[in-house]
Design an enzyme around this catalytic site. Structure first.
Site, mmCIF file in Angstrom:
data_model
loop_
_atom_site.group_PDB
_atom_site.id
_atom_site.type_symbol
_atom_site.label_atom_id
_atom_site.label_comp_id
_atom_site.label_asym_id
_atom_site.label_seq_id
_atom_site.Cartn_x
_atom_site.Cartn_y
_atom_site.Cartn_z
ATOM 1 N N GLU A 172 38.793 41.424 36.976
ATOM 2 C CA GLU A 172 37.309 40.915 37.131
ATOM 3 C C GLU A 172 36.222 41.840 37.053
ATOM 4 O O GLU A 172 35.308 41.825 37.624
ATOM 5 C CB GLU A 172 37.247 39.836 38.328
ATOM 6 C CG GLU A 172 37.954 38.857 38.329
ATOM 7 C CD GLU A 172 37.716 37.863 39.355
ATOM 8 O OE1 GLU A 172 38.088 36.694 39.360
ATOM 9 O OE2 GLU A 172 37.093 38.224 40.588
ATOM 10 N N GLU A 279 43.422 33.378 34.763
ATOM 11 C CA GLU A 279 43.218 32.690 36.121
ATOM 12 C C GLU A 279 42.797 31.468 36.150
ATOM 13 O O GLU A 279 41.499 31.297 35.570
ATOM 14 C CB GLU A 279 42.323 33.576 37.193
ATOM 15 C CG GLU A 279 43.000 34.902 37.621
ATOM 16 C CD GLU A 279 42.090 35.664 38.584
ATOM 17 O OE1 GLU A 279 41.368 34.882 39.406
ATOM 18 O OE2 GLU A 279 42.236 36.757 38.863
#
Length: 367
Positions: A172, A279
């Site tokens: 991320e 995700e």
């Protein structure tokens, strides 16, 4: 604390695909004019080896004990994602954990995605702390450390014949990584040169070790809506990567399904990279199964079109798979389910160590 949240959510939706090659262990689509390409139906099993220390007994809907990897593979899962921390603090995976579980994944002829956090603890858009071993290095020395560490990890995996199929450089990394060296947010917006120089060292290490050109490199942004700006900024630096990795969690991001599809299509058309939804998660219930509050506990956190029920969860996944498959130019290559507390089932360490896959909705979805 992460383990307390995670303990019984590992057995997620088991996913099956429609393979056109009955002799293949991968889920492949083959067009006459195109190279054979795998569609990934993945799951994150980063804490599975730790959970096994509690002698958890996984059971199917009929109450029969199962071996988890065999079971999810039989339902179509063909990709396992494992997170790696530099010097783990709270039971997260170190290199030896990764090496051991990678052998199990590869023994099942499943694909392996390695997620480098480049931190001792969880890295995300709000936290990108360098490993303690790398504190106070100069930028030059840090680039050397990134290169050597990455090369060592890949070298050890290669020596045991468990090279990853996909490597994720950072987790991320919306705002860069290895702060403040590679921070590209707020006062550090002009820091793209430092950030990309660090990423380039990781990529260089992977490419040098991957002499057979078997590994795909992925960069991961946490937000479908806002990712175009990030990858636009990277274009100037011509980074050598293959896959745009994205997260989509409706409780945090847009619930406009058309907007999600539009953003994915725009990314594919603009950057000509494969896209992996690395995700994703969705709840099948808002009810508690223990004395802990669900991470997703309100309909305000869900999408109107998909109720937090087993049927709604399945419908959500079917929508997501269709959306990925409809990304232009065959750039949608799959997804990886990362179960958050409440998206499947919560429990604590003091609960009986039994997981009933029927209870937590292990059904098959055609991909």
């Amino acid at each position: 604390m992460k383990l307390l949240q995670y303990i019984f959510i590992i057995a997620l939706i088991a996913l099956t695909s429609c393979s056109k090659n009955d002799n293949s262990d991968h889920n492949n689509d083959v067009d006459d004019d195109q190279e054979q390409k795998t569609f990934y139906a993945g799951m994150d099993l980063s804490f599975q080896s730790e959970l096994e220390n509690y002698n958890i007994d996984y059971k199917d809907a009929e109450g029969n004990s199962i071996e988890l990897l065999d079971f999810v593979k039989s339902k179509g899962t063909n990709l396992v994602r494992l997170k790696l921390w530099h010097s783990p603090q709270n039971g997260e995976n170190g290199l030896e954990d990764i090496k051991a579980y990678a052998q199990r994944v590869k023994s099942k002829n499943m694909n392996f995605l390695l997620n480098f956090h480049y931190s001792d603890y969880w890295a995300d858009p709000g936290t990108q702390t360098p490993p303690s071993a790398w504190q106070n290095l100069s930028l030059t020395d840090l680039k050397v450390a990134v290169y050597n560490y990455t090369k060592n990890v890949i070298g050890q995996l290669k020596s045991q014949h468990t090279l990853p199929d996909i490597i994720q450089i950072g987790n991320e990394i919306d705002n860069g990584f290895l702060w403040d060296y590679g921070k590209v947010w707020n006062a550090f917006d002009g820091n793209w040169v430092n950030y990309t120089s660090l990423v380039s060292e990781a990529i260089r290490a992977v490419r040098e070790m991957d002499t057979e050109n078997e590994i795909k490199i992925m960069l991961h942004h946490s937000n479908v809506e806002n990712s175009i700006y990030f990858f636009y900024n990277l274009q100037t630096f011509n980074l050598d990567f293959d896959i745009i990795g994205l997260s989509y969690y409706p409780q945090f991001q847009t619930k406009d399904l058309n907007l999600v599809a539009s953003k994915l299509n725009n990314l594919a058309n603009r950057f000509n990279k494969d896209i992996l939804m690395v995700e994703v998660a969705y709840p099948f219930t808002l009810e508690w199964n223990d004395n802990l509050t669900n991470y997703i506990g309100s309909t305000n956190q869900t999408i109107l079109e998909f109720a937090p029920t087993p049927q709604g969860q399945k419908a959500y996944m079917e929508w997501l798979i269709t959306t990925i498959r409809n990304i232009p130019n065959d750039k949608g290559i799959g997804f990886c389910y990362w179960p958050q507390t409440g998206s499947l089932l919560t429990a604590t360490k003091v609960q009986p160590p039994t997981v009933h896959l029927g209870r937590i909705n292990a059904y098959s979805i055609s991909t």
